[in-house]
Every structure is written in C-alpha cells, then in structure tokens.
Design a protein around this motif. Structure first.
Motif, PDB file in Angstrom:
ATOM      1  N   TYR A 186       0.810  -1.225   0.000  1.00  0.00           N
ATOM      2  CA  TYR A 186       0.000   0.000   0.000  1.00  0.00           C
ATOM      3  C   TYR A 186       0.839   1.268   0.000  1.00  0.00           C
ATOM      4  N   LYS A 187       2.136   1.136  -0.060  1.00  0.00           N
ATOM      5  CA  LYS A 187       2.974   2.332  -0.060  1.00  0.00           C
ATOM      6  C   LYS A 187       2.793   3.101  -1.355  1.00  0.00           C
ATOM      7  N   GLY A 188       2.937   4.413  -1.255  1.00  0.00           N
ATOM      8  CA  GLY A 188       2.826   5.272  -2.415  1.00  0.00           C
ATOM      9  C   GLY A 188       3.368   6.637  -2.062  1.00  0.00           C
ATOM     10  N   THR A 189       3.282   7.561  -2.979  1.00  0.00           N
ATOM     11  CA  THR A 189       3.784   8.914  -2.730  1.00  0.00           C
ATOM     12  C   THR A 189       2.635   9.908  -2.817  1.00  0.00           C
ATOM     13  N   HIS A 190       2.794  10.998  -2.108  1.00  0.00           N
ATOM     14  CA  HIS A 190       1.794  12.067  -2.145  1.00  0.00           C
ATOM     15  C   HIS A 190       2.457  13.351  -1.678  1.00  0.00           C
ATOM     16  N   ASN A 191       1.827  14.473  -2.006  1.00  0.00           N
ATOM     17  CA  ASN A 191       2.397  15.744  -1.568  1.00  0.00           C
ATOM     18  C   ASN A 191       2.094  15.978  -0.093  1.00  0.00           C
ATOM     19  N   ASN A 192       2.617  17.059   0.451  1.00  0.00           N
ATOM     20  CA  ASN A 192       2.552  17.292   1.898  1.00  0.00           C
ATOM     21  C   ASN A 192       1.160  17.637   2.408  1.00  0.00           C
ATOM     22  N   ASN A 193       0.197  17.818   1.506  1.00  0.00           N
ATOM     23  CA  ASN A 193      -1.148  18.160   1.945  1.00  0.00           C
ATOM     24  C   ASN A 193      -1.907  16.959   2.503  1.00  0.00           C
ATOM     25  N   ILE A 194      -1.360  15.754   2.324  1.00  0.00           N
ATOM     26  CA  ILE A 194      -1.932  14.551   2.940  1.00  0.00           C
ATOM     27  C   ILE A 194      -0.958  14.114   4.019  1.00  0.00           C
ATOM     28  N   ILE A 195      -1.297  14.366   5.261  1.00  0.00           N
ATOM     29  CA  ILE A 195      -0.309  14.124   6.306  1.00  0.00           C
ATOM     30  C   ILE A 195      -0.276  12.668   6.753  1.00  0.00           C
ATOM     31  N   SER A 196      -1.354  11.936   6.483  1.00  0.00           N
ATOM     32  CA  SER A 196      -1.412  10.548   6.943  1.00  0.00           C
ATOM     33  C   SER A 196      -0.776   9.640   5.907  1.00  0.00           C
ATOM     34  N   ASN A 241       7.761   4.401 -11.707  1.00  0.00           N
ATOM     35  CA  ASN A 241       9.123   4.276 -11.183  1.00  0.00           C
ATOM     36  C   ASN A 241       9.161   3.519  -9.858  1.00  0.00           C
ATOM     37  N   SER A 242       7.998   3.169  -9.350  1.00  0.00           N
ATOM     38  CA  SER A 242       7.931   2.440  -8.079  1.00  0.00           C
ATOM     39  C   SER A 242       6.851   1.376  -8.178  1.00  0.00           C
ATOM     40  N   ARG A 243       7.205   0.118  -7.948  1.00  0.00           N
ATOM     41  CA  ARG A 243       6.262  -0.986  -8.106  1.00  0.00           C
ATOM     42  C   ARG A 243       6.291  -1.904  -6.884  1.00  0.00           C
ATOM     43  N   ASP A 244       5.187  -2.623  -6.684  1.00  0.00           N
ATOM     44  CA  ASP A 244       5.155  -3.575  -5.582  1.00  0.00           C
ATOM     45  C   ASP A 244       5.782  -4.895  -6.032  1.00  0.00           C
ATOM     46  N   LYS A 245       5.741  -5.901  -5.162  1.00  0.00           N
ATOM     47  CA  LYS A 245       6.431  -7.159  -5.447  1.00  0.00           C
ATOM     48  C   LYS A 245       5.810  -7.938  -6.610  1.00  0.00           C
ATOM     49  N   ASN A 246       4.588  -7.578  -6.990  1.00  0.00           N
ATOM     50  CA  ASN A 246       3.958  -8.203  -8.150  1.00  0.00           C
ATOM     51  C   ASN A 246       4.094  -7.344  -9.403  1.00  0.00           C
ATOM     52  N   ASN A 247       4.997  -6.361  -9.319  1.00  0.00           N
ATOM     53  CA  ASN A 247       5.334  -5.498 -10.456  1.00  0.00           C
ATOM     54  C   ASN A 247       4.190  -4.573 -10.869  1.00  0.00           C
ATOM     55  N   ILE A 248       3.283  -4.301  -9.945  1.00  0.00           N
ATOM     56  CA  ILE A 248       2.178  -3.374 -10.214  1.00  0.00           C
ATOM     57  C   ILE A 248       2.594  -1.982  -9.736  1.00  0.00           C
ATOM     58  N   PRO A 249       2.456  -0.955 -10.579  1.00  0.00           N
ATOM     59  CA  PRO A 249       2.854   0.394 -10.167  1.00  0.00           C
ATOM     60  C   PRO A 249       2.118   0.853  -8.908  1.00  0.00           C
ATOM     61  N   ARG A 250       2.863   1.525  -8.038  1.00  0.00           N
ATOM     62  CA  ARG A 250       2.246   2.125  -6.854  1.00  0.00           C
ATOM     63  C   ARG A 250       1.532   3.410  -7.279  1.00  0.00           C
ATOM     64  N   VAL A 251       0.899   4.056  -6.318  1.00  0.00           N
ATOM     65  CA  VAL A 251       0.170   5.282  -6.643  1.00  0.00           C
ATOM     66  C   VAL A 251       0.975   6.519  -6.241  1.00  0.00           C
ATOM     67  N   LYS A 252       0.664   7.608  -6.910  1.00  0.00           N
ATOM     68  CA  LYS A 252       1.126   8.927  -6.480  1.00  0.00           C
ATOM     69  C   LYS A 252      -0.104   9.830  -6.495  1.00  0.00           C
ATOM     70  N   ILE A 253      -0.278  10.568  -5.417  1.00  0.00           N
ATOM     71  CA  ILE A 253      -1.474  11.390  -5.238  1.00  0.00           C
ATOM     72  C   ILE A 253      -1.094  12.861  -5.214  1.00  0.00           C
ATOM     73  N   ASP A 254      -1.783  13.624  -6.017  1.00  0.00           N
ATOM     74  CA  ASP A 254      -1.605  15.076  -6.030  1.00  0.00           C
ATOM     75  C   ASP A 254      -2.861  15.691  -5.439  1.00  0.00           C
ATOM     76  N   TYR A 255      -2.699  16.419  -4.339  1.00  0.00           N
ATOM     77  CA  TYR A 255      -3.866  16.935  -3.616  1.00  0.00           C
ATOM     78  C   TYR A 255      -3.556  18.309  -3.042  1.00  0.00           C
ATOM     79  N   LYS A 256      -4.406  19.266  -3.353  1.00  0.00           N
ATOM     80  CA  LYS A 256      -4.226  20.634  -2.854  1.00  0.00           C
ATOM     81  C   LYS A 256      -5.362  20.988  -1.911  1.00  0.00           C
ATOM     82  N   ILE A 257      -5.013  21.581  -0.779  1.00  0.00           N
ATOM     83  CA  ILE A 257      -6.028  22.005   0.190  1.00  0.00           C
ATOM     84  C   ILE A 257      -6.806  23.184  -0.386  1.00  0.00           C
ATOM     85  N   SER A 258      -8.106  23.127  -0.265  1.00  0.00           N
ATOM     86  CA  SER A 258      -8.979  24.156  -0.817  1.00  0.00           C
ATOM     87  C   SER A 258      -8.907  25.438   0.006  1.00  0.00           C
ATOM     88  N   PRO A 259      -8.629  26.599  -0.642  1.00  0.00           N
ATOM     89  CA  PRO A 259      -8.658  27.867   0.102  1.00  0.00           C
ATOM     90  C   PRO A 259     -10.059  28.187   0.612  1.00  0.00           C
TER      91      PRO A 259
END
Length: 470
Positions: free
Chosen positions: A57-67, A343-361
C-alpha cells in the motif's frame, strides 16, 4: 467458506467476483447470500495485519496529505474496519444535491445498514438557526472480520480467498473477460460473469488505471479515472465554553438530548456562509478542570461579571469546556488525482500510486465564517463563548490532523465526461464491471463515509440480483 489456496475449487463456478473484504465487499456478499446468490470474495491480505502486506500500500503524495497512505488503510480481512472510529451518520438530501442521484434511493437500506453495524437507527437533526443544526451520530464497535468470521467460514454461498491480490482486469468490446490475480506470486485468472471492485478510495482507482494501461481500448479515452480525489479535513478549530443547560433551554423541544459530544453542523441554506462547504463542529464532552480554571481566570481579569457567571456554571456542572474539532468538506477538484507511479512498483510489479492533492482555500474561509456565526449566536444568547484557532482566523493554512477518509477517483454520475460509474455503480460502457465504496463519492461532506458505503453496497446487491439468474 474461507480458503488460503485454490486446490479443488472451481473458480469459474461463481457468477460474482467481489474484490475486497472490507465493509463494501462483505456487505455486498452478505446481501447476495440472502438471495441464494453465490459469490467469490478475494482479499489481498491475510487474516491479520502484517507489515509485509502493508508494504503493497505504499505510495507517494504531496505534503497536503499528512497521513501515510500505507497506514491509513488496512490490507487484511475486514479491511480498514479493523481500525475505524465507528462514527456513523448517513448522507442526506443536502449532500446529494449535486450527485445526479436521488438520496431517497438509499433510505430503503438505512435500517439494514444499522443492523450490520449494530447501532440504533437514529440520526436526528434539529435546526436552531438558518445556518446551523444540532446533529446526532451513532457509534459502532463492529469490526467486520470479528463479526463475520464464523459466519463466512460456515457459509455455502460466500467463498473467501485470502492473500489474493487483483492486478487488473482483461476485456474488450465493453466486457470484462477475466480478472488477473496473484496468490503467492502465482498468477491466477478468475473468469466470472460480473465483477465488483470494493478496494477503497485509493486502490479502486489504482486497479482501474492499471487495467486501462493493459487494455488500451477498454475504457473511453477521457473517462476521469483517478480524478476528483478527496479527503475531508479534520482540524482543531479552537476552544469553547458551552452551557449545556442553557443550550437545551434555547433549543426547547428541538434539543437533542444524548450522551457524548455536542455536534453542530451546517444546514442546507447556510445563507451567511459564502459559497458554503459542508461543515460540522464537535464540542468534546470532558471537562478539563485546569483548562477551565485558566480560562475563567483570564476572563475575570477582562470581564469580571462574565467570569463569575462562567465559574458558577462550572460549579453547577452545566458548563462543557474543551477543544472544538471540525470536519470540513473538500471541494471536488479534477486536478486532485491519483496516478500510477511507474518508477515504483510492488512485489507483483504493479505500479504504486502517487497522489496530487491541494487544500482548498475555500475550506478555510468557510470554517472561519462557520465559527464566527456560531460564536455570535453563543454570545447573543449567553450560551457560551468560542475561541477560534489563529490559523483559521488569519486565513492561513490550518493544521490537518488526519487524512483517513479517502473518497473520489471513480465518482458517480450520468456522464462519462465527469464520472466513472453510473447511478447503478456500473462503470460507463462496461457491461459487467461495478465499483462500490467511497471512491464513488461525488462530494466528501463532513460525514464519515462507512455508513453510506454499506448503503450503496446493499443497493448494488439488489441491482445484481435483478440481472443474475440463480
């Protein structure tokens, strides 16, 4: 029945494949079982939590998702219900106004959802101002794995396979032909009549995006897979003093009397809230004596008479004093999205996720307006006092305490231009693929999503019943 391997099991004997054993998947399987419809459920994790499984379940995201998204959801039997807080409240007409969906269609499943969660079917709302309701939640202690383990072991209509990860679907000409899965690094194909994806607010999008990559002509080119991803904000908005007895008198017969936090939510009109977002504030019930003493001391220095009133209320145990937490709706934004990270895959060679999320003003503006208007009502009617967090008051980015409710990415709607599934939760232009779970949400609102997830799955079971021959 529950299996760890596939020996002596005819995988093609099942009409329905359900992917995921959390609240969405199990609620669906249990309802189909009542109608004598057999389903096979596959779960990527095992019986219990493991660090090795969570690695997927590992993946990347910007700093707007703290969890950390590898920690805010569980890859195991029962899914994330094993760590959820249990807060329950159905979405209402206000929430569904822009969903292209009649909320009354879900009301028929409210009682059954309460039975599944072992809670009372009572979610009262009582308006005390054009902008505010006092609202009621129920709290479930159900952990799906614990509640339904023995039931599924004995079931002749639910076949659960653990440690089985869905990679992607294969198909053409508007039909899914089979699901490609991995069990202990061995590839297995499930060939069923209908497929239902119930893997949560991140994994549903990941699987469909990887399916699209492997089947270039299966989906419409511009189908917004992974778009409009959301999580509503959870923040410490300030501190407050509220006299529960006076508040009850102010509300009169409309006061909702129950144990626990005092909940106040925005109404459907909220005329004084410019471009309002759905908001709820929670006044914690525990009195912090040291906190009260410090507040009273400060108030008595500035306003002695008011300080005396507050001190007297506290001595009479009428005063509730403490932190004010808020859930703030996140605006639906197409640019908030889930994508594959090749550029990042799990042990079954499936790409992980990257999330782009901006906090709403707009979230900060709405929070400030909400608190200002509520503070004025408290002050005008001598119900208490409210102190606002400086970040919110100054219009700065507020501190988000958690991003655990993942929604959107396969949103519901009538057009494939701005949605992934139709109002029956069927993927647009795919005849035999459905999606259930919070990923279908069109707006986040302030309510915790699990209750509505279950309602949608129960409704989907009825749809599948109508197209399935037993």
């Amino acid at each position: 029945m529950i299996f760890d391997n596939y020996t002596d099991v005819d995988l093609d004997a099942f009409q329905i494949l359900i992917v995921g054993s959390g609240p969405a998947g199990l609620s669906l399987a249990l309802e189909l079982e009542k109608n004598n419809i057999k389903s096979v459920v596959i779960e990527a994790g095992g019986y219990d939590y493991s660090d090795e499984s969570q690695e997927y379940y590992k993946g990347t995201h910007n700093n707007n998702i703290i969890s950390d998204i590898s920690e805010s959801r569980l890859r195991q039997f029962g899914g994330t219900s094993s760590i959820w807080g249990g807060w329950c409240k159905p979405l209402n007409k206000q929430d569904y106004d822009n969903w292209d969906f009649n909320f009354k269609n879900l009301q028929n499943y409210q009682k059954e959802a309460c039975n599944i969660l072992d809670i009372k079917n009572s979610f009262r709302e009582s308006e005390f101002d054009e902008n505010f309701n006092q609202i009621e939640f129920q709290y479930s202690t159900v952990r799906f794995a614990e509640k339904y383990l023995n039931h599924i072991k004995k079931s002749k209509n639910i076949f659960l396979f653990l440690n089985t990860q869905l990679s992607h679907f294969e198909g053409s000409n508007g039909n899914i032909s089979h699901a490609v899965c991995f069990n202990q690094k061995k590839k297995i194909n499930f060939k069923n009549k209908h497929y239902v994806l119930c893997c949560g607010g991140i994994e549903n999008s990941r699987i469909l995006l990887w399916t699209k990559k492997n089947n270039q002509n299966l989906f419409k080119k511009d189908l917004p897979l992974g778009k409009f991803w959301m999580t509503h904000y959870w923040t410490l908005a300030g501190v407050g003093l509220i006299d529960k007895i006076k508040f009850a008198q102010f509300m009169g017969s409309n006061f909702l009397d129950y144990d626990g936090s005092i909940h106040i939510g925005s109404t459907s009109s909220s005329k004084n809230l410019e471009k309002p977002l759905d908001i709820a504030a929670y006044f914690t019930p525990e009195d912090d004596i040291n906190f009260v003493k410090e507040v009273v001391k400060d108030i008595m220095c500035l306003a002695p008479e008011l300080g005396k009133k507050i001190a007297k209320s506290f001595l009479n145990k009428s005063l509730k004093c403490g932190n004010i937490f808020m859930h703030l709706e996140s605006e639906a934004n197409e640019k908030n999205s889930i994508d594959l990270d090749f550029n990042s895959r799990d042990k079954n060679n499936i790409p992980r996720v990257k999330i782009d999320y901006k906090i709403s003003p707009q979230a900060n503006k709405s929070a400030k307006k909400f608190l200002q208007n509520l503070a004025l009502i408290f002050q005008k009617n001598d119900l208490g006092r409210l102190g606002m967090n400086k970040e919110i008051f100054n219009g700065q980015n507020f501190t988000n305490l958690g991003s655990f409710h993942h929604m959107g990415g396969t949103r519901i709607g009538t057009s494939p231009n701005d949605s992934v599934v139709d109002t029956d939760l069927k993927v647009h232009d795919i005849n035999n693929l459905f999606v259930s779970g919070s990923s279908i949400f069109k707006h986040s609102g302030y309510k915790n999503p699990t209750f509505s997830i279950i309602q949608f799955s129960l409704r989907l079971a009825n749809k599948i019943k109508s197209i399935t021959k037993v």
